[in-house]
Design a protein around this motif. Sequence first.
Motif, PDB file in Angstrom:
ATOM      1  N   ARG A  92      51.042  48.320  27.013  1.00 19.12           N
ATOM      2  CA  ARG A  92      50.136  46.593  27.494  1.00 19.12           C
ATOM      3  C   ARG A  92      51.948  46.243  27.273  1.00 19.12           C
ATOM      4  NH1 ARG A  92      45.614  45.114  26.445  1.00 19.12           N
ATOM      5  NH2 ARG A  92      44.449  46.055  24.024  1.00 19.12           N
ATOM      6  N   ASP A 139      50.608  43.312  33.480  1.00 18.44           N
ATOM      7  CA  ASP A 139      50.653  43.492  31.790  1.00 18.44           C
ATOM      8  C   ASP A 139      49.881  45.023  31.500  1.00 18.44           C
ATOM      9  OD1 ASP A 139      48.268  40.853  32.290  1.00 18.44           O
ATOM     10  OD2 ASP A 139      48.091  43.090  32.839  1.00 18.44           O
ATOM     11  N   TYR A 140      49.469  45.127  31.627  1.00 17.46           N
ATOM     12  CA  TYR A 140      48.442  46.905  30.939  1.00 17.46           C
ATOM     13  C   TYR A 140      48.447  47.791  31.629  1.00 17.46           C
ATOM     14  CZ  TYR A 140      44.617  48.921  28.434  1.00 17.46           C
ATOM     15  OH  TYR A 140      43.980  49.655  27.200  1.00 17.46           O
ATOM     16  N   PHE A 153      45.296  52.269  40.762  1.00 14.69           N
ATOM     17  CA  PHE A 153      45.874  53.577  40.291  1.00 14.69           C
ATOM     18  C   PHE A 153      47.396  53.837  41.819  1.00 14.69           C
ATOM     19  CE2 PHE A 153      42.734  55.985  37.809  1.00 14.69           C
ATOM     20  CZ  PHE A 153      41.510  55.450  37.471  1.00 14.69           C
ATOM     21  N   GLY A 154      47.644  54.851  40.399  1.00 17.03           N
ATOM     22  CA  GLY A 154      48.796  55.680  41.713  1.00 17.03           C
ATOM     23  C   GLY A 154      48.474  56.753  41.962  1.00 17.03           C
ATOM     24  N   PHE A 162      47.696  60.801  36.665  1.00 16.68           N
ATOM     25  CA  PHE A 162      47.494  59.194  36.907  1.00 16.68           C
ATOM     26  C   PHE A 162      47.581  58.030  36.348  1.00 16.68           C
ATOM     27  CE2 PHE A 162      45.307  60.580  41.091  1.00 16.68           C
ATOM     28  CZ  PHE A 162      44.356  61.043  41.336  1.00 16.68           C
ATOM     29  N   TYR A 186      45.687  57.868  32.854  1.00 18.09           N
ATOM     30  CA  TYR A 186      44.438  58.923  32.990  1.00 18.09           C
ATOM     31  C   TYR A 186      44.539  60.521  34.105  1.00 18.09           C
ATOM     32  CZ  TYR A 186      41.484  55.413  32.616  1.00 18.09           C
ATOM     33  OH  TYR A 186      40.754  53.651  32.440  1.00 18.09           O
ATOM     34  N   PHE A 243      46.680  47.060  35.488  1.00 15.99           N
ATOM     35  CA  PHE A 243      46.064  45.843  36.020  1.00 15.99           C
ATOM     36  C   PHE A 243      47.236  44.568  36.357  1.00 15.99           C
ATOM     37  CE2 PHE A 243      41.300  46.085  34.580  1.00 15.99           C
ATOM     38  CZ  PHE A 243      41.168  46.495  33.712  1.00 15.99           C
ATOM     39  N   LEU A 271      40.871  48.599  37.468  1.00 16.34           N
ATOM     40  CA  LEU A 271      42.757  49.042  37.521  1.00 16.34           C
ATOM     41  C   LEU A 271      42.648  49.194  39.011  1.00 16.34           C
ATOM     42  CD1 LEU A 271      41.582  51.863  34.470  1.00 16.34           C
ATOM     43  CD2 LEU A 271      43.788  50.148  34.745  1.00 16.34           C
ATOM     44  N   PRO A 321      38.247  61.305  35.918  1.00 15.09           N
ATOM     45  CA  PRO A 321      39.449  60.763  35.218  1.00 15.09           C
ATOM     46  C   PRO A 321      39.262  60.250  33.342  1.00 15.09           C
ATOM     47  CG  PRO A 321      39.124  59.419  36.936  1.00 15.09           C
ATOM     48  CD  PRO A 321      38.128  59.383  37.073  1.00 15.09           C
ATOM     49  N   PHE A 346      40.324  59.018  30.072  1.00 18.18           N
ATOM     50  CA  PHE A 346      41.687  58.056  29.125  1.00 18.18           C
ATOM     51  C   PHE A 346      42.116  58.987  28.832  1.00 18.18           C
ATOM     52  CE2 PHE A 346      43.435  54.405  27.334  1.00 18.18           C
ATOM     53  CZ  PHE A 346      43.591  54.952  26.239  1.00 18.18           C
ATOM     54  N   ILE A 389      47.241  52.045  31.802  1.00 23.52           N
ATOM     55  CA  ILE A 389      46.879  53.867  31.595  1.00 23.52           C
ATOM     56  C   ILE A 389      47.269  54.918  32.099  1.00 23.52           C
ATOM     57  CG2 ILE A 389      45.053  54.429  31.501  1.00 23.52           C
ATOM     58  CD1 ILE A 389      43.638  51.766  31.339  1.00 23.52           C
TER      59      ILE A 389
END
Lengths: 112, 114
Positions: free
Chosen positions: A51, A31-32, A102-103, A89, A36, A93, A100, A44, A46, A34
């Motif tokens: 959302r 649901d959230y 990460f991909g 990246f 980086y 969440f 977090l 990393p 931001f 980011i």
Amino acid sequence: GESVGLHLPTLSVQEGDNSIINCAYSNSASDYFIWYKQESGKGPQFIIDIRSNMDKRQGQRVTVLLNKTVKHLSLQIAATQPGDSAVYFCADFAPGRRALTFGSGTRLQVQP
Amino acid sequence: EPEVTQTPSHQVTQMGQEVILRCVPISNHLYFYWYRQILGQKVEFLVSFYNNEISEKSEIFDDQFSVERPDGSNFTLKIRSTKLEDSAMYFCASSLTGRNTEAFFGQGTRLTVV
């Protein structure tokens, strides 16, 4: 020879062009999200977040698009500059988690 | 602007030795994290810490790892007996509320195990 592990997808663009970096996430309940930016030898940093109740969010020169139907996130950078060269990246969440995930990252190379 | 600081920036240690990586999170943040990044790979979650205890850990965070907040400002990661495969960048991060808010990352400690 080829270095093990250095197999990041790479996007190469000309300075001034727009860049689009894509990310697929696995958990439909996340649901959230980011984005980086990571420059060589640094942590990393931001860039922008979104959302799950939104489809699009804009920042300065950057836009994030979220397509929950296909679990896809993209980062658009307008008028790409040499200083945008970095690894990008996406991170999210998953439900119930406070950390977090990460991909795998995309390397953006900006050609002058 | 407040930032997360990590020391040292580079640590070289012999296999089997203990190392302690240090972090000073942002002062009003409540959630603290350690992540690691093997060269050229993605950032991997190790552990999260809240209210003086571990709130979540990954399968990487085995018995060789421990975390501590020895005082009101420092947050440490200890690796008891380092292995070659522990060589990586270790990033500390902190966030205000722990969920659905950005985490701020330090510059990292490059750990080289020889």
